[in-house]
Design a protein around this motif. Structure first.
Motif, PDB file in Angstrom:
ATOM      1  N   PHE A 275      -3.155 -37.691 -10.073  1.00  0.00           N
ATOM      2  CA  PHE A 275      -2.608 -37.529  -8.646  1.00  0.00           C
ATOM      3  C   PHE A 275      -1.499 -38.841  -8.738  1.00  0.00           C
ATOM      4  O   PHE A 275      -2.078 -39.882  -8.896  1.00  0.00           O
ATOM      5  N   VAL A 276      -0.252 -38.473  -8.238  1.00  0.00           N
ATOM      6  CA  VAL A 276       0.865 -39.294  -8.325  1.00  0.00           C
ATOM      7  C   VAL A 276       1.254 -39.408  -6.823  1.00  0.00           C
ATOM      8  O   VAL A 276       1.642 -38.357  -6.081  1.00  0.00           O
ATOM      9  N   GLY A 277       1.275 -40.535  -6.212  1.00  0.00           N
ATOM     10  CA  GLY A 277       1.530 -40.793  -4.844  1.00  0.00           C
ATOM     11  C   GLY A 277       2.912 -41.590  -4.725  1.00  0.00           C
ATOM     12  O   GLY A 277       3.177 -42.433  -5.453  1.00  0.00           O
ATOM     13  N   ALA A 278       3.823 -41.196  -3.514  1.00  0.00           N
ATOM     14  CA  ALA A 278       4.823 -41.930  -3.193  1.00  0.00           C
ATOM     15  C   ALA A 278       4.879 -41.919  -1.679  1.00  0.00           C
ATOM     16  O   ALA A 278       4.294 -40.855  -0.988  1.00  0.00           O
ATOM     17  N   ASN A 279       5.828 -42.616  -1.311  1.00  0.00           N
ATOM     18  CA  ASN A 279       6.276 -42.660   0.313  1.00  0.00           C
ATOM     19  C   ASN A 279       6.774 -41.258   0.564  1.00  0.00           C
ATOM     20  O   ASN A 279       6.426 -40.476   1.375  1.00  0.00           O
ATOM     21  N   ASP A 280       7.769 -40.841  -0.116  1.00  0.00           N
ATOM     22  CA  ASP A 280       8.189 -39.433   0.149  1.00  0.00           C
ATOM     23  C   ASP A 280       8.727 -38.967  -1.085  1.00  0.00           C
ATOM     24  O   ASP A 280       8.627 -39.617  -2.168  1.00  0.00           O
ATOM     25  N   GLU A 281       9.364 -37.770  -0.916  1.00  0.00           N
ATOM     26  CA  GLU A 281       9.614 -36.792  -2.331  1.00  0.00           C
ATOM     27  C   GLU A 281      10.887 -37.520  -3.040  1.00  0.00           C
ATOM     28  O   GLU A 281      10.813 -37.159  -4.559  1.00  0.00           O
ATOM     29  N   THR A 282      11.418 -38.537  -2.410  1.00  0.00           N
ATOM     30  CA  THR A 282      12.619 -39.205  -3.227  1.00  0.00           C
ATOM     31  C   THR A 282      12.086 -40.222  -3.933  1.00  0.00           C
ATOM     32  O   THR A 282      12.829 -40.869  -4.812  1.00  0.00           O
ATOM     33  N   ASP A 283      10.993 -40.940  -3.911  1.00  0.00           N
ATOM     34  CA  ASP A 283      10.309 -41.957  -4.308  1.00  0.00           C
ATOM     35  C   ASP A 283       9.757 -41.778  -5.748  1.00  0.00           C
ATOM     36  O   ASP A 283       9.326 -42.884  -6.218  1.00  0.00           O
TER      37      ASP A 283
ATOM     38  N   CYS B 172       2.116 -35.935  -4.733  1.00  0.00           N
ATOM     39  CA  CYS B 172       1.255 -36.358  -3.228  1.00  0.00           C
ATOM     40  C   CYS B 172       2.452 -37.139  -2.664  1.00  0.00           C
ATOM     41  O   CYS B 172       2.683 -38.505  -2.897  1.00  0.00           O
ATOM     42  N   ALA B 173       3.149 -36.828  -1.562  1.00  0.00           N
ATOM     43  CA  ALA B 173       4.175 -37.322  -0.909  1.00  0.00           C
ATOM     44  C   ALA B 173       3.581 -37.658   0.549  1.00  0.00           C
ATOM     45  O   ALA B 173       2.990 -36.843   1.463  1.00  0.00           O
ATOM     46  N   TRP B 174       3.531 -39.004   0.945  1.00  0.00           N
ATOM     47  CA  TRP B 174       2.850 -39.215   2.083  1.00  0.00           C
ATOM     48  C   TRP B 174       3.554 -38.878   3.407  1.00  0.00           C
ATOM     49  O   TRP B 174       2.750 -38.151   4.239  1.00  0.00           O
TER      50      TRP B 174
ATOM     51  N   GLY C 101      -0.175 -44.861  -7.588  1.00  0.00           N
ATOM     52  CA  GLY C 101       0.706 -45.249  -6.494  1.00  0.00           C
ATOM     53  C   GLY C 101       1.965 -46.072  -7.020  1.00  0.00           C
ATOM     54  O   GLY C 101       1.747 -46.959  -7.568  1.00  0.00           O
ATOM     55  N   GLY C 102       3.007 -45.537  -6.532  1.00  0.00           N
ATOM     56  CA  GLY C 102       4.299 -46.060  -6.986  1.00  0.00           C
ATOM     57  C   GLY C 102       4.506 -46.362  -8.544  1.00  0.00           C
ATOM     58  O   GLY C 102       4.109 -45.740  -9.278  1.00  0.00           O
TER      59      GLY C 102
ATOM     60  N   THR D 170       1.005 -32.846   0.833  1.00  0.00           N
ATOM     61  CA  THR D 170       1.303 -33.953   1.854  1.00  0.00           C
ATOM     62  C   THR D 170       0.251 -34.780   2.238  1.00  0.00           C
ATOM     63  O   THR D 170      -0.814 -34.303   2.667  1.00  0.00           O
ATOM     64  N   GLY D 171       0.436 -36.254   1.949  1.00  0.00           N
ATOM     65  CA  GLY D 171      -0.680 -37.272   2.179  1.00  0.00           C
ATOM     66  C   GLY D 171      -0.800 -38.134   1.137  1.00  0.00           C
ATOM     67  O   GLY D 171       0.006 -38.302   0.198  1.00  0.00           O
TER      68      GLY D 171
END
Length: 342
Positions: free
Chosen positions: A245-253, A275-277, A219-220, A287-288
């Motif tokens: 699995f890579v997570g971010a707040n949105d696709e720009t992050d 993974c864009a939240w 995450g981040g 998405t999630g």
């Protein structure tokens, strides 16, 4: 009267020392020239986590969110005082324990790059040292402490590259509003600036003895230590199945997307889920949260891999809950909580 403390490492190594009833374990170990992996030493990061196998103890003031949900008797060694002899199991190998002071060296800033509005890449070059030479020697997953220039304040950041003879260190740093290190990096840092560094430190890293698939969740900027692990796998030409699995707040992050995608050339078996939240526009990834993507993948895959997760406490807790629901053994879940370094 002092109590006898035995630490059992992941590779069955033994570390033993005496600890008084008014001492915390980390300090008692250090008094015996044993440097156990730790970071904040205030019960707020979880880096010194252990599982109590036998004995009684008192766990002092701490952040309960950083305690493992997959261990039966988790504790934080920076906040633990013994009430009897203790036996504890730790999630790292004996090689992560130092029996000498943590090395402190000088580096210089080699490159500063803004990756997005809130994240920067900092590249350092270690200077020649009479003891350590020029090399940057560390295990993937470990971190360095960096001293904020002009102060005595240290901030911890995970290393994103792999060990090398050239002395190169790479960090992905999330900027914090009015943060001491963040302000220096964003406003004052220049190529060529000297910087004191301390390390390597930390016990997070892959289990080399396990033959299970490796699934990584980031995450981040928790991506940094995981990127280091994947790069090591690529350097070694490992062929075992691996997922990210890579997570971010949105696709720009998202950060380091080019580097991650480039790893496919050396790790063709690498499967990546972005993974864009809350995506703000057209988005063809997941998405999630990464924990939700992990849950879906485990339900469909029919395997029980080793899971390595780095990110904020909420992400760790969610992934641990998923692992418990899928009945993964505690030794298959490896976590590094990524607290914000100001």
């Amino acid at each position: 009267m002092k109590h006898h403390v035995t630490i059992i490492t992941r590779d069955n190594g033994l570390v033993e020392f005496a600890c008084g009833p008014d001492e915390v374990l980390i300090d008692a170990a250090a008094a015996s020239s044993i440097m156990l992996p730790a970071q904040c030493r205030q019960g707020s990061c979880g880096a010194c986590q252990a599982n109590v196998v036998a004995g009684e103890f008192v766990l002092g003031t701490h952040n309960p969110d950083v305690l493992s949900r997959v261990q039966q008797r988790p504790t934080l060694m920076c906040r633990t005082t013994p009430c009897s002899d203790l036996e504890l199991a730790v999630p790292y190998d004996l090689s992560k324990v130092l029996f000498e002071p943590i090395p402190q060296r000088q580096a210089c800033v080699e490159r500063i790059e803004r990756l997005n509005q809130s994240t920067m890449r900092l590249s350092l070059k270690l200077q020649d040292d009479p003891v350590h030479g020029c090399a940057a020697e560390f295990e993937p997953g470990q971190f360095m402490e960096l001293c904020v220039p002009g102060t005595q304040a240290w901030r911890a950041f995970s290393i994103a590259n792999t060990s090398n003879w050239d002395g190169d260190l790479e960090f992905l740093i999330r900027l914090q509003s009015n943060g001491l290190f963040s302000n220096w990096l964003a406003q004052s840092a220049r190529v060529g600036d000297p910087l004191d560094v301390r390390g390597p430190q930390g016990g997070f890293g892959v289990d080399p003895a396990s033959l299970r698939e490796r699934w990584f969740v980031a995450g981040g900027t928790g991506l940094a230590p995981i990127l280091s692990m994947l790069r090591r796998m690529a350097e070694y030409g490992e062929t075992s199945d691996v997922r990210l699995f890579v997570g971010a707040n949105d696709e720009t992050d998202f950060v380091a997307t080019t580097e991650i995608e480039a790893l496919r050339a050396e790790l063709p078996q690498l499967e990546i889920t972005w993974c864009a939240w809350r995506p703000t526009g057209a988005w063809d990834g997941f998405t999630g949260t990464p924990a939700q993507a992990l849950e879906n993948a485990l339900a469909q895959a029919g395997v029980q891999p080793d899971i390595y997760v780095c990110g904020p406490s909420k992400l760790i807790q969610a992934c641990e809950a998923v692992a418990c629901a899928r009945e993964l053994a505690s030794e298959q879940v490896h976590a590094e909580r990524f607290s914000a370094s100001s």
